[in-house]
Design a protein around this motif. Structure first.
Motif, PDB file in Angstrom:
ATOM      1  N   PRO A 120       0.813  -1.223   0.000  1.00  0.00           N
ATOM      2  CA  PRO A 120       0.000   0.000   0.000  1.00  0.00           C
ATOM      3  C   PRO A 120       0.845   1.271   0.000  1.00  0.00           C
ATOM      4  CG  PRO A 120      -0.923  -1.589   1.523  1.00  0.00           C
ATOM      5  CD  PRO A 120       0.405  -2.143   1.079  1.00  0.00           C
ATOM      6  N   LYS A 121       1.970   1.253   0.711  1.00  0.00           N
ATOM      7  CA  LYS A 121       2.849   2.428   0.723  1.00  0.00           C
ATOM      8  C   LYS A 121       3.440   2.681  -0.660  1.00  0.00           C
ATOM      9  CE  LYS A 121       4.428   2.311   5.549  1.00  0.00           C
ATOM     10  NZ  LYS A 121       5.619   2.071   6.422  1.00  0.00           N
ATOM     11  N   ILE A 122       3.889   1.619  -1.314  1.00  0.00           N
ATOM     12  CA  ILE A 122       4.505   1.744  -2.632  1.00  0.00           C
ATOM     13  C   ILE A 122       3.515   2.317  -3.644  1.00  0.00           C
ATOM     14  CG2 ILE A 122       5.421   0.390  -4.574  1.00  0.00           C
ATOM     15  CD1 ILE A 122       6.621  -1.515  -2.437  1.00  0.00           C
ATOM     16  N   LEU A 123       2.245   1.998  -3.485  1.00  0.00           N
ATOM     17  CA  LEU A 123       1.223   2.423  -4.436  1.00  0.00           C
ATOM     18  C   LEU A 123       0.507   3.708  -4.028  1.00  0.00           C
ATOM     19  CD1 LEU A 123      -0.319  -1.087  -5.256  1.00  0.00           C
ATOM     20  CD2 LEU A 123       1.413   0.188  -6.539  1.00  0.00           C
ATOM     21  N   ASP A 124       0.971   4.335  -2.939  1.00  0.00           N
ATOM     22  CA  ASP A 124       0.334   5.549  -2.443  1.00  0.00           C
ATOM     23  C   ASP A 124       1.218   6.764  -2.779  1.00  0.00           C
ATOM     24  OD1 ASP A 124      -0.741   7.673  -1.023  1.00  0.00           O
ATOM     25  OD2 ASP A 124      -1.181   6.484   0.765  1.00  0.00           O
ATOM     26  N   PRO A 125       0.797   7.606  -3.724  1.00  0.00           N
ATOM     27  CA  PRO A 125       1.614   8.771  -4.109  1.00  0.00           C
ATOM     28  C   PRO A 125       1.947   9.685  -2.941  1.00  0.00           C
ATOM     29  CG  PRO A 125      -0.133   8.408  -5.706  1.00  0.00           C
ATOM     30  CD  PRO A 125      -0.421   7.500  -4.540  1.00  0.00           C
ATOM     31  N   SER A 126       1.049   9.816  -1.986  1.00  0.00           N
ATOM     32  CA  SER A 126       1.318  10.709  -0.861  1.00  0.00           C
ATOM     33  C   SER A 126       2.458  10.189   0.004  1.00  0.00           C
ATOM     34  CB  SER A 126       0.052  10.900  -0.013  1.00  0.00           C
ATOM     35  OG  SER A 126      -0.336   9.676   0.604  1.00  0.00           O
ATOM     36  N   VAL A 136       8.091  -8.566  -2.258  1.00  0.00           N
ATOM     37  CA  VAL A 136       7.665  -7.169  -2.381  1.00  0.00           C
ATOM     38  C   VAL A 136       8.802  -6.346  -2.987  1.00  0.00           C
ATOM     39  CG1 VAL A 136       6.844  -5.085  -1.199  1.00  0.00           C
ATOM     40  CG2 VAL A 136       6.073  -7.346  -0.436  1.00  0.00           C
ATOM     41  N   THR A 137       9.901  -6.225  -2.263  1.00  0.00           N
ATOM     42  CA  THR A 137      11.027  -5.415  -2.761  1.00  0.00           C
ATOM     43  C   THR A 137      11.860  -6.157  -3.796  1.00  0.00           C
ATOM     44  OG1 THR A 137      12.382  -6.099  -0.861  1.00  0.00           O
ATOM     45  CG2 THR A 137      11.166  -4.022  -0.670  1.00  0.00           C
ATOM     46  N   ASN A 138      11.523  -7.400  -4.077  1.00  0.00           N
ATOM     47  CA  ASN A 138      12.164  -8.136  -5.177  1.00  0.00           C
ATOM     48  C   ASN A 138      11.129  -8.567  -6.216  1.00  0.00           C
ATOM     49  OD1 ASN A 138      10.861 -10.047  -3.651  1.00  0.00           O
ATOM     50  ND2 ASN A 138      12.654 -11.342  -3.289  1.00  0.00           N
ATOM     51  N   ALA A 139      10.023  -7.813  -6.285  1.00  0.00           N
ATOM     52  CA  ALA A 139       8.943  -8.122  -7.218  1.00  0.00           C
ATOM     53  C   ALA A 139       8.598  -6.904  -8.068  1.00  0.00           C
ATOM     54  CB  ALA A 139       7.705  -8.585  -6.437  1.00  0.00           C
ATOM     55  N   PHE A 140       7.738  -7.113  -9.058  1.00  0.00           N
ATOM     56  CA  PHE A 140       7.388  -6.055 -10.000  1.00  0.00           C
ATOM     57  C   PHE A 140       6.855  -4.801  -9.318  1.00  0.00           C
ATOM     58  CE2 PHE A 140       4.118  -3.958 -12.582  1.00  0.00           C
ATOM     59  CZ  PHE A 140       4.894  -3.532 -13.648  1.00  0.00           C
ATOM     60  N   VAL A 141       6.065  -4.968  -8.254  1.00  0.00           N
ATOM     61  CA  VAL A 141       5.439  -3.819  -7.603  1.00  0.00           C
ATOM     62  C   VAL A 141       6.473  -2.812  -7.110  1.00  0.00           C
ATOM     63  CG1 VAL A 141       5.370  -4.859  -5.282  1.00  0.00           C
ATOM     64  CG2 VAL A 141       3.639  -3.151  -5.942  1.00  0.00           C
ATOM     65  N   TRP A 153       8.024   2.188  -6.788  1.00  0.00           N
ATOM     66  CA  TRP A 153       8.826   2.974  -5.848  1.00  0.00           C
ATOM     67  C   TRP A 153      10.114   3.448  -6.509  1.00  0.00           C
ATOM     68  CZ3 TRP A 153      13.818   1.684  -4.404  1.00  0.00           C
ATOM     69  CH2 TRP A 153      14.404   2.547  -3.486  1.00  0.00           C
ATOM     70  N   TYR A 154      10.801   2.539  -7.205  1.00  0.00           N
ATOM     71  CA  TYR A 154      12.109   2.854  -7.763  1.00  0.00           C
ATOM     72  C   TYR A 154      12.019   3.952  -8.830  1.00  0.00           C
ATOM     73  CZ  TYR A 154      16.877   1.845  -9.441  1.00  0.00           C
ATOM     74  OH  TYR A 154      18.204   1.902  -9.793  1.00  0.00           O
ATOM     75  N   LEU A 155      11.071   3.817  -9.741  1.00  0.00           N
ATOM     76  CA  LEU A 155      10.924   4.817 -10.794  1.00  0.00           C
ATOM     77  C   LEU A 155      10.529   6.180 -10.222  1.00  0.00           C
ATOM     78  CD1 LEU A 155       9.155   2.662 -13.510  1.00  0.00           C
ATOM     79  CD2 LEU A 155      11.527   3.458 -13.517  1.00  0.00           C
ATOM     80  N   ASP A 156       9.693   6.161  -9.187  1.00  0.00           N
ATOM     81  CA  ASP A 156       9.322   7.412  -8.535  1.00  0.00           C
ATOM     82  C   ASP A 156      10.548   8.067  -7.906  1.00  0.00           C
ATOM     83  OD1 ASP A 156       6.924   9.115  -7.383  1.00  0.00           O
ATOM     84  OD2 ASP A 156       8.282   8.740  -5.692  1.00  0.00           O
ATOM     85  N   GLN A 157      11.383   7.273  -7.268  1.00  0.00           N
ATOM     86  CA  GLN A 157      12.599   7.791  -6.647  1.00  0.00           C
ATOM     87  C   GLN A 157      13.555   8.389  -7.682  1.00  0.00           C
ATOM     88  OE1 GLN A 157      14.367   7.292  -3.123  1.00  0.00           O
ATOM     89  NE2 GLN A 157      12.285   8.054  -2.921  1.00  0.00           N
ATOM     90  N   LEU A 158      13.729   7.683  -8.786  1.00  0.00           N
ATOM     91  CA  LEU A 158      14.634   8.183  -9.822  1.00  0.00           C
ATOM     92  C   LEU A 158      14.151   9.523 -10.387  1.00  0.00           C
ATOM     93  CD1 LEU A 158      15.483   4.901 -11.778  1.00  0.00           C
ATOM     94  CD2 LEU A 158      16.920   6.106 -10.135  1.00  0.00           C
ATOM     95  N   GLY A 159      12.852   9.608 -10.653  1.00  0.00           N
ATOM     96  CA  GLY A 159      12.301  10.852 -11.181  1.00  0.00           C
ATOM     97  C   GLY A 159      12.391  11.994 -10.185  1.00  0.00           C
ATOM     98  N   MET A 160      12.083  11.705  -8.921  1.00  0.00           N
ATOM     99  CA  MET A 160      12.123  12.743  -7.901  1.00  0.00           C
ATOM    100  C   MET A 160      13.544  13.236  -7.663  1.00  0.00           C
ATOM    101  SD  MET A 160      10.717  12.619  -3.966  1.00  0.00           S
ATOM    102  CE  MET A 160       9.136  11.954  -4.499  1.00  0.00           C
ATOM    103  N   SER A 161      14.482  12.313  -7.568  1.00  0.00           N
ATOM    104  CA  SER A 161      15.866  12.713  -7.324  1.00  0.00           C
ATOM    105  C   SER A 161      16.391  13.564  -8.471  1.00  0.00           C
ATOM    106  CB  SER A 161      16.750  11.484  -7.109  1.00  0.00           C
ATOM    107  OG  SER A 161      16.789  10.665  -8.265  1.00  0.00           O
ATOM    108  N   ALA A 162      16.043  13.205  -9.697  1.00  0.00           N
ATOM    109  CA  ALA A 162      16.481  13.987 -10.851  1.00  0.00           C
ATOM    110  C   ALA A 162      15.880  15.388 -10.836  1.00  0.00           C
ATOM    111  CB  ALA A 162      16.108  13.272 -12.142  1.00  0.00           C
TER     112      ALA A 162
END
Length: 247
Positions: free
Chosen positions: A149-155, A196-201, A205-214
């Protein structure tokens, strides 16, 4: 040094860009409040750096310490002392690599962002630091049952944006050429969570982190980990293929 030799053979064959973390607690004592006090004993680090140069090994950067900023993790070092120790590392690098046109970068502190601590540290290292590294595990412990739920929650994902914003603002206002890196991040600490952290979902999180950091001018983003835990980028069960979580 045999293991260091073996690792560098591997680095050379793979073309890896290597950042090596140095033990920043050597020479210090832990007081009753849990703080590490005293100056860093750099003799062991200097020996390793000199050996590295003698052998012709290519190192992109030397990073001082791991998770000792702010309140630390286990123990902590005061910002002023850490700045002094970073200057010592910079001096060693400049001395050992004298005559080299390109010298390794000096990175620090490799810890969780604490605005007051980072402000003092950066203010006191204006010419002795090339990269400011910080760590991010914004999903909490890997044992938590609400990771998906955290991974899928934009807030929830947006909650870490203040860290990026504060560090960017601090660097822009400081008299330093240093840039920001995420030096370590695995989403959920303590090795993540299986399936969870080794699955597609986890890709969300990862793509959001990359975009935000950039978007906040972060120059490099380092994942935890290449091999190991439940957030490794290589899947040891499928002939070390890259996991889908790399995007």
């Amino acid at each position: 040094m045999s293991r260091w030799d073996q690792l560098n053979i591997f680095f050379n064959k793979t073309g890896a860009v290597v950042i090596f973390g140095l033990n920043a607690l050597r020479g210090r004592t832990i007081n009753s409040q849990g703080a590490a006090v005293g100056a860093w004993n750099s003799s062991n680090a200097e020996s390793l750096i000199r050996y590295t140069v003698k052998k012709g090994y290519r190192i992109h950067g030397w990073e001082l310490g791991n998770e000792l900023s702010g309140n630390g993790v286990g123990t902590r070092v005061a910002a002023g002392q850490y700045a002094s120790d970073t200057k010592s590392l910079q001096s060693i690098v400049q001395n050992v690599y004298a005559g080299f046109e390109a010298k390794p970068q000096v990175l620090a502190p490799g810890g969780f962002f604490d605005e007051n601590w980072f402000t003092e540290f950066i203010h006191k290292t204006p010419q002795s630091l090339q990269v400011v590294t910080h760590h991010i595990y914004n999903l909490g412990p890997g044992s938590a049952g609400d990771l998906i739920p955290k991974i899928l929650d934009p807030s929830v994902l947006d909650g870490i944006s203040q860290t990026f914003k504060s560090l960017q603002s601090l660097l822009e206002k400081s008299n330093t050429p240093a840039v920001a890196w995420v030096g370590e991040s695995g989403g959920a600490y303590n090795s993540g969570h299986n399936l969870v952290t080794n699955a597609f979902v986890f890709s969300f999180w990862y793509l959001d982190q990359l975009g935000m950091s950039a978007s906040y001018d972060t120059k490099t983003y380092c994942r935890q980990t290449l091999i190991g835990g439940n957030y490794g980028l290589l899947d040891t069960n499928t002939s070390y293929r890259i996991r889908i979580t790399t995007g």
